[in-house]
Scaffold this active site. Structure first.
Site, PDB file in Angstrom:
ATOM      1  N   GLU A 329       0.261  16.954  -5.405  1.00 33.68           N
ATOM      2  CA  GLU A 329       0.104  15.519  -5.120  1.00 33.68           C
ATOM      3  C   GLU A 329      -0.931  14.929  -6.066  1.00 33.68           C
ATOM      4  O   GLU A 329      -0.713  13.985  -6.791  1.00 33.68           O
ATOM      5  CB  GLU A 329      -0.334  15.347  -3.667  1.00 33.68           C
ATOM      6  CG  GLU A 329      -0.581  13.922  -3.263  1.00 33.68           C
ATOM      7  CD  GLU A 329      -1.433  13.797  -2.007  1.00 33.68           C
ATOM      8  OE1 GLU A 329      -1.974  14.805  -1.525  1.00 33.68           O
ATOM      9  OE2 GLU A 329      -1.558  12.671  -1.518  1.00 33.68           O
ATOM     10  N   HIS A 330      -2.131  15.539  -6.059  1.00 37.03           N
ATOM     11  CA  HIS A 330      -3.206  15.096  -6.964  1.00 37.03           C
ATOM     12  C   HIS A 330      -3.487  16.242  -7.935  1.00 37.03           C
ATOM     13  O   HIS A 330      -3.463  17.399  -7.520  1.00 37.03           O
ATOM     14  CB  HIS A 330      -4.519  14.871  -6.207  1.00 37.03           C
ATOM     15  CG  HIS A 330      -4.481  13.898  -5.089  1.00 37.03           C
ATOM     16  ND1 HIS A 330      -4.665  12.543  -5.255  1.00 37.03           N
ATOM     17  CD2 HIS A 330      -4.302  14.069  -3.753  1.00 37.03           C
ATOM     18  CE1 HIS A 330      -4.613  11.945  -4.077  1.00 37.03           C
ATOM     19  NE2 HIS A 330      -4.389  12.824  -3.152  1.00 37.03           N
TER      20      HIS A 330
HETATM   21  N1  LIG Z   1       0.137  11.824   0.862  1.00 38.07           N
HETATM   22  C1  LIG Z   1      -0.717  10.807   0.894  1.00 38.07           C
HETATM   23  O1  LIG Z   1      -0.723   9.939   0.019  1.00 38.07           O
HETATM   24  C2  LIG Z   1      -1.705  10.727   2.036  1.00 38.07           C
HETATM   25  C3  LIG Z   1      -2.649   9.677   2.107  1.00 38.07           C
HETATM   26  C4  LIG Z   1      -3.526   9.630   3.207  1.00 38.07           C
HETATM   27  C5  LIG Z   1      -3.427  10.583   4.199  1.00 38.07           C
HETATM   28  N2  LIG Z   1      -2.483  11.568   4.051  1.00 38.07           N
HETATM   29  C6  LIG Z   1      -2.276  12.569   5.074  1.00 38.07           C
HETATM   30  O2  LIG Z   1      -1.584  11.900   6.164  1.00 38.07           O
HETATM   31  C7  LIG Z   1      -1.829  12.615   7.358  1.00 38.07           C
HETATM   32  C8  LIG Z   1      -2.232  11.611   8.440  1.00 38.07           C
HETATM   33  O3  LIG Z   1      -2.195  12.327   9.636  1.00 38.07           O
HETATM   34  P1  LIG Z   1      -3.136  11.909  10.846  1.00 38.07           P
HETATM   35  O4  LIG Z   1      -2.873  12.886  11.949  1.00 38.07           O
HETATM   36  O5  LIG Z   1      -4.518  11.739  10.346  1.00 38.07           O
HETATM   37  O6  LIG Z   1      -2.683  10.464  11.298  1.00 38.07           O
HETATM   38  P2  LIG Z   1      -1.278   9.905  11.814  1.00 38.07           P
HETATM   39  O7  LIG Z   1      -1.486   8.447  12.020  1.00 38.07           O
HETATM   40  O8  LIG Z   1      -0.143  10.352  10.942  1.00 38.07           O
HETATM   41  O9  LIG Z   1      -1.032  10.605  13.235  1.00 38.07           O
HETATM   42  C9  LIG Z   1      -1.656  10.132  14.407  1.00 38.07           C
HETATM   43  C10 LIG Z   1      -0.516   9.869  15.407  1.00 38.07           C
HETATM   44  O10 LIG Z   1       0.092  11.092  15.768  1.00 38.07           O
HETATM   45  C11 LIG Z   1       0.635  10.940  17.076  1.00 38.07           C
HETATM   46  N3  LIG Z   1       0.459  12.199  17.805  1.00 38.07           N
HETATM   47  C12 LIG Z   1      -0.669  12.906  17.904  1.00 38.07           C
HETATM   48  N4  LIG Z   1      -0.442  14.007  18.664  1.00 38.07           N
HETATM   49  C13 LIG Z   1       0.865  13.981  19.041  1.00 38.07           C
HETATM   50  C14 LIG Z   1       1.704  14.843  19.822  1.00 38.07           C
HETATM   51  N5  LIG Z   1       1.231  15.953  20.370  1.00 38.07           N
HETATM   52  N6  LIG Z   1       3.002  14.498  19.979  1.00 38.07           N
HETATM   53  C15 LIG Z   1       3.499  13.360  19.428  1.00 38.07           C
HETATM   54  N7  LIG Z   1       2.750  12.505  18.695  1.00 38.07           N
HETATM   55  C16 LIG Z   1       1.450  12.822  18.489  1.00 38.07           C
HETATM   56  C17 LIG Z   1      -0.115   9.808  17.747  1.00 38.07           C
HETATM   57  O11 LIG Z   1       0.818   8.814  18.149  1.00 38.07           O
HETATM   58  C18 LIG Z   1      -1.048   9.265  16.691  1.00 38.07           C
HETATM   59  O12 LIG Z   1      -0.971   7.851  16.597  1.00 38.07           O
HETATM   60  C19 LIG Z   1      -2.938  13.627   7.047  1.00 38.07           C
HETATM   61  O13 LIG Z   1      -2.342  14.901   6.890  1.00 38.07           O
HETATM   62  C20 LIG Z   1      -3.502  13.136   5.696  1.00 38.07           C
HETATM   63  O14 LIG Z   1      -3.972  14.218   4.913  1.00 38.07           O
HETATM   64  C21 LIG Z   1      -1.626  11.673   3.020  1.00 38.07           C
HETATM   65  N1  LIG Z   2      -6.311  11.749  -0.797  1.00 38.48           N
HETATM   66  C1  LIG Z   2      -5.514  10.942   0.083  1.00 38.48           C
HETATM   67  C2  LIG Z   2      -4.071  11.146  -0.289  1.00 38.48           C
HETATM   68  O1  LIG Z   2      -3.717  12.475  -0.137  1.00 38.48           O
HETATM   69  C3  LIG Z   2      -5.879   9.484  -0.054  1.00 38.48           C
HETATM   70  C4  LIG Z   2      -7.195   9.175   0.563  1.00 38.48           C
HETATM   71  C5  LIG Z   2      -7.514   8.080   1.268  1.00 38.48           C
HETATM   72  N2  LIG Z   2      -8.826   8.172   1.657  1.00 38.48           N
HETATM   73  C6  LIG Z   2      -9.283   9.323   1.210  1.00 38.48           C
HETATM   74  N3  LIG Z   2      -8.275   9.970   0.531  1.00 38.48           N
HETATM   75 ZN   LIG Z   3      -8.312  11.962  -0.348  1.00 35.13          ZN
END
Ligand SMILES: NC(=O)c1ccc[n+]([C@@H]2O[C@H](COP(=O)([O-])OP(=O)(O)OC[C@H]3O[C@@H](n4cnc5c(N)ncnc54)[C@H](O)[C@@H]3O)[C@@H](O)[C@H]2O)c1
Ligand SMILES: N[C@H](CO)Cc1c[nH]c[nH+]1
Ligand SMILES: [Zn+2]
Length: 442
Positions: A329-330
């Site tokens: 990704e990065h």
């Molecule tokens: N690829 C990218 O560009 C990028 C950018 C930022 C973040 N990310 C990633 O995105 C992901 C975000 O995940 P997150 O968990 O922080 O937030 P999220 O918003 O995706 O998930 C939270 C939601 O999950 C649901 N949830 C929690 N437990 C549950 C269960 N047991 N059953 C059903 N639903 C449930 C809830 O409704 C909650 O609102 C992280 O892995 C982060 O690393 C990726």
């Molecule tokens: N690295 C994340 C995408 O994988 C983006 C992000 C937002 N804030 C901090 N990091």
């Molecule tokens: Zn990051």
């Protein structure tokens, strides 16, 4: 901290490394399937059942949408320094995405009388998913909302998980407002994706959903593929730091921890053919880890010992070959001459060059988009950009000369493929044109 030697990995170990986190989407598929069925049948009531269960016990149809009062509260709630940082990042992101805008109409003469090109237009509606589970993401709000606004999307909505009390993270609201987006729903995970894909009494059905989410949101996207456009696969964060014998191991260690801290399912690798740099960076990372809060240190330790770590190769070329197979990704290039390697890197969501460009600068404020394909999908998907919210129609125009130039080829292919109406449209048109020509020449 795992230290692996590429040459010693078995085929299974190598494929497990490239598979990243065993994203247990299978387990999430069942709950997502149930939720989607309920929301398809019961609309808001189905959404509220899951919103109350997983996020906001007090969720009601009347309080799902963020109000002007909540925006006003958010404006006052954040520190001026944070507001200035969001504004600075927003300005750079807008500048970069405005530069991406293509011409609306492109039409060129490819042969006498034969004009071909395309017409670019924004999608009609976009649903942006801003995660909230393991972090606050005003930066993700900017990375999604700015390109959607720059692209000219008429209806832009956001779904983001609220806190237990129904509050939405204030900096994300301020970021949305700066980007020009105000229709925000307090929904997360499956219920958010399903509401936007299916439409309910409160949430409009959306043409394209995009934004990173966890295994639950990802499961919903998979099941709703075909119901609407669910955008790029942006799952758990991952990174590769590419180093050689000239790399400062402290910088490599610092930057290795950046994406590792996102979650236990994050995959962060330092890939280098310099054993000295790799081992020293591992030592440095252990020291730097001590400066992190326990929960972030746990995320890093888990990820760096299961999906990430130090990968020692036998040459720079072998390191580059691994990067292209892994398609991170990065990625950061911290070698002696990063620019010289740019041509060799074929598959990565983001490529950052040199010691002054650590991943956080791109996560937040260089202006390039930080919503990137994960799980190896950087082999076929692009970073979010203004193009995420644009579509292209093919554009064609023939003069009479152009028609005469193409009529025989068109008819030959139509006849061969067995489409008589296709052929007839050319043949009869040509006869009609010939008749008209004769009449006009009298
Ligand atoms: N690829 C990218 O560009 C990028 C950018 C930022 C973040 N990310 C990633 O995105 C992901 C975000 O995940 P997150 O968990 O922080 O937030 P999220 O918003 O995706 O998930 C939270 C939601 O999950 C649901 N949830 C929690 N437990 C549950 C269960 N047991 N059953 C059903 N639903 C449930 C809830 O409704 C909650 O609102 C992280 O892995 C982060 O690393 C990726
Ligand atoms: N690295 C994340 C995408 O994988 C983006 C992000 C937002 N804030 C901090 N990091
Ligand atoms: Zn990051």
């Amino acid at each position: 901290m795992r230290i692996l030697r590429l040459a010693e990995l078995s085929a299974n170990e190598l494929s497990a490394l490239k598979r990243r986190a065993e994203v247990d989407i299978e387990q999430a598929l069942s709950v997502a399937g149930e939720a989607i069925a309920k929301i398809r049948q019961h609309g808001d009531e189905g959404v509220l059942e899951y919103a109350r269960k997983f996020d906001f016990p007090g969720a009601e149809t009347g309080n799902l949408k963020v109000t002007e009062a909540e925006f006003a509260f958010a404006r006052e709630a954040i520190a001026p320094e944070l507001k200035a940082a969001i504004a600075h990042a927003c300005a750079n992101i807008r500048e970069v995405h405005q530069r991406q805008l293509p011409e609306e109409i492109q039409l060129g003469e490819i042969a006498p009388g034969v004009f071909a090109g395309e017409k670019v237009s924004p999608i009609a509606s976009a649903g942006l998913y801003v995660p909230r589970g393991k972090g606050a993401f005003p930066s993700v709000m900017l990375m999604l909302a700015v390109p959607a606004v720059v692209a000219g999307v008429k209806r832009i909505i956001v779904c983001t998980p609220p806190g237990k009390d129904g509050s939405v993270e204030p900096a994300s609201l301020v970021a949305a407002e700066m980007a020009g987006v105000s229709e925000i729903y307090k929904l997360g995970g499956i219920q958010a994706i399903a509401a936007m894909a299916l439409g309910t009494e409160t949430v409009p059905k959306i043409d394209k959903i995009t934004g990173p989410c966890n295994v639950y949101g990802s499961a919903a996207k998979r099941l709703l593929y075909g119901t609407t456009n669910v955008g790029l696969p942006a799952g758990p964060s991952e990174s590769i730091i590419l180093a050689d014998e000239t790399t400062d191991p402290r910088l490599a260690a610092l930057d290795l921890l950046v994406e590792a801290e996102h979650g236990p399912d994050s995959a962060a690798l330092l890939v280098t053919h310099s054993e000295a740099v790799g081992l020293k960076a591992a030592e440095n990372a252990s020291e730097y880890l001590k400066q992190l809060p326990e929960w972030r240190r746990q995320f890093c330790s888990t990820g760096l010992s299961t999906h990430g770590g130090i990968l020692l190769t036998e040459s720079l070329q072998q390191s580059i070959d691994f990067v292209n197979e892994y398609a991170p990704e990065h990625m950061e290039i911290l070698t002696a001459d990063p620019m010289s390697l740019l041509g060799a890197i074929q598959h990565a969501g983001e490529i950052l060059l040199g010691p002054y460009t650590p991943i956080p600068t791109a996560n937040y404020c260089i202006g390039v988009n930080a919503i990137l394909p994960t799980g190896g999908f950087a082999r076929s998907y692009s970073a979010v950009s203004v193009h995420e919210f644009l579509k292209r129609a093919s554009l064609g125009y023939l003069t009479r000369e152009g028609f005469d130039r193409l009529k025989h080829t068109t008819q030959t292919l139509a006849d061969y493929e067995g489409f008589p109406a296709h052929a007839m449209a050319i043949r009869e048109r040509d006869a009609w044109l010939q008749t008209r020509d004769r009449a006009q020449s009298k």
